[in-house]
Motif scaffolding. Sequence first.
Motif, PDB file in Angstrom:
ATOM      1  N   THR A   1       0.836  -1.202   0.000  1.00  0.00           N
ATOM      2  CA  THR A   1       0.000   0.000   0.000  1.00  0.00           C
ATOM      3  C   THR A   1       0.870   1.251   0.000  1.00  0.00           C
ATOM      4  O   THR A   1       0.611   2.212  -0.747  1.00  0.00           O
ATOM      5  CB  THR A   1      -0.943  -0.005   1.222  1.00  0.00           C
ATOM      6  N   GLN A   2       1.917   1.254   0.805  1.00  0.00           N
ATOM      7  CA  GLN A   2       2.860   2.375   0.847  1.00  0.00           C
ATOM      8  C   GLN A   2       3.553   2.543  -0.507  1.00  0.00           C
ATOM      9  O   GLN A   2       3.726   3.663  -1.003  1.00  0.00           O
ATOM     10  CB  GLN A   2       3.886   2.126   1.953  1.00  0.00           C
ATOM     11  N   TYR A   3       3.932   1.433  -1.115  1.00  0.00           N
ATOM     12  CA  TYR A   3       4.591   1.435  -2.425  1.00  0.00           C
ATOM     13  C   TYR A   3       3.676   2.015  -3.496  1.00  0.00           C
ATOM     14  O   TYR A   3       4.093   2.809  -4.333  1.00  0.00           O
ATOM     15  CB  TYR A   3       4.958  -0.002  -2.766  1.00  0.00           C
ATOM     16  N   LYS A   4       2.418   1.579  -3.483  1.00  0.00           N
ATOM     17  CA  LYS A   4       1.431   2.084  -4.443  1.00  0.00           C
ATOM     18  C   LYS A   4       1.322   3.599  -4.326  1.00  0.00           C
ATOM     19  O   LYS A   4       1.387   4.319  -5.330  1.00  0.00           O
ATOM     20  CB  LYS A   4       0.068   1.426  -4.196  1.00  0.00           C
ATOM     21  N   ASP A   5       1.194   4.086  -3.117  1.00  0.00           N
ATOM     22  CA  ASP A   5       1.091   5.529  -2.889  1.00  0.00           C
ATOM     23  C   ASP A   5       2.352   6.255  -3.363  1.00  0.00           C
ATOM     24  O   ASP A   5       2.272   7.294  -4.015  1.00  0.00           O
ATOM     25  CB  ASP A   5       0.836   5.799  -1.406  1.00  0.00           C
ATOM     26  N   LEU A   6       3.514   5.697  -3.057  1.00  0.00           N
ATOM     27  CA  LEU A   6       4.778   6.301  -3.465  1.00  0.00           C
ATOM     28  C   LEU A   6       4.872   6.422  -4.978  1.00  0.00           C
ATOM     29  O   LEU A   6       5.124   7.501  -5.513  1.00  0.00           O
ATOM     30  CB  LEU A   6       5.956   5.471  -2.937  1.00  0.00           C
ATOM     31  N   PHE A   7       4.654   5.321  -5.689  1.00  0.00           N
ATOM     32  CA  PHE A   7       4.864   5.345  -7.136  1.00  0.00           C
ATOM     33  C   PHE A   7       3.764   6.073  -7.891  1.00  0.00           C
ATOM     34  O   PHE A   7       4.029   6.690  -8.917  1.00  0.00           O
ATOM     35  CB  PHE A   7       5.085   3.927  -7.669  1.00  0.00           C
ATOM     36  N   GLU A   8       2.550   6.056  -7.398  1.00  0.00           N
ATOM     37  CA  GLU A   8       1.499   6.803  -8.091  1.00  0.00           C
ATOM     38  C   GLU A   8       1.626   8.309  -7.885  1.00  0.00           C
ATOM     39  O   GLU A   8       1.025   9.085  -8.620  1.00  0.00           O
ATOM     40  CB  GLU A   8       0.117   6.319  -7.645  1.00  0.00           C
ATOM     41  N   ASN A   9       2.404   8.719  -6.900  1.00  0.00           N
ATOM     42  CA  ASN A   9       2.579  10.150  -6.606  1.00  0.00           C
ATOM     43  C   ASN A   9       4.024  10.607  -6.763  1.00  0.00           C
ATOM     44  O   ASN A   9       4.396  11.645  -6.228  1.00  0.00           O
ATOM     45  CB  ASN A   9       2.078  10.430  -5.187  1.00  0.00           C
TER      46      ASN A   9
ATOM     47  N   ILE B   1      -0.886   1.725 -10.408  1.00  0.00           N
ATOM     48  CA  ILE B   1      -0.877   0.350  -9.917  1.00  0.00           C
ATOM     49  C   ILE B   1      -2.295  -0.196 -10.036  1.00  0.00           C
ATOM     50  O   ILE B   1      -3.242   0.403  -9.527  1.00  0.00           O
ATOM     51  CB  ILE B   1      -0.417   0.290  -8.436  1.00  0.00           C
ATOM     52  N   HIS B   2      -2.442  -1.342 -10.698  1.00  0.00           N
ATOM     53  CA  HIS B   2      -3.772  -1.894 -10.945  1.00  0.00           C
ATOM     54  C   HIS B   2      -4.098  -3.110 -10.096  1.00  0.00           C
ATOM     55  O   HIS B   2      -5.266  -3.450  -9.932  1.00  0.00           O
ATOM     56  CB  HIS B   2      -3.932  -2.221 -12.433  1.00  0.00           C
TER      57      HIS B   2
END
Length: 152
Positions: free
Chosen positions: A16-24, A75-76
């Motif tokens: 979840t942290q990774y998703k937030d990092l890479f999408e932003n 991220i899908h």
Amino acid sequence: MNTTEPTENAINQVLTQYKDLFENLQPSGFQLEFAKVYERNIYFKDPFNEVRGISDVSRIFQHMFENLHEPQFRIHAMAGQDQTGFLEWRFYFKRKPNAPTQQINGMSKILINQASKVIVHIDYWDSGEYVLRKVPLIGAINNWIAKKLKAN
């Protein structure tokens, strides 16, 4: 339960942290964000790079921001168990400011340590389809090879 390994919940929190990092991801400040999720000696590999350490990973993303316009990850899907996580993603970018948006579909595998820091990040995507086939001479050779290997 083995207390030297992160809990299943830990990998899901990291994903979840990774998703937030890479999408932003932004051109400035991403190095500080990387330090929050990556172990200092992170191993990173994609079809064109293989490096170790946050500074070398940061250099890859700095190069991305310097050479592409409007790069963006989406991220899908995510899945994780024990110390391993997977992210299915799409990467959108433009080669030039007014060029059409291009897309690369890929998958990342991450491994975390007991401190829930990412120690391995490996990207899987088809460089032949998304990059090499678009280079004039290399693309023609790549397409010829693909045609020869294709089952009819």
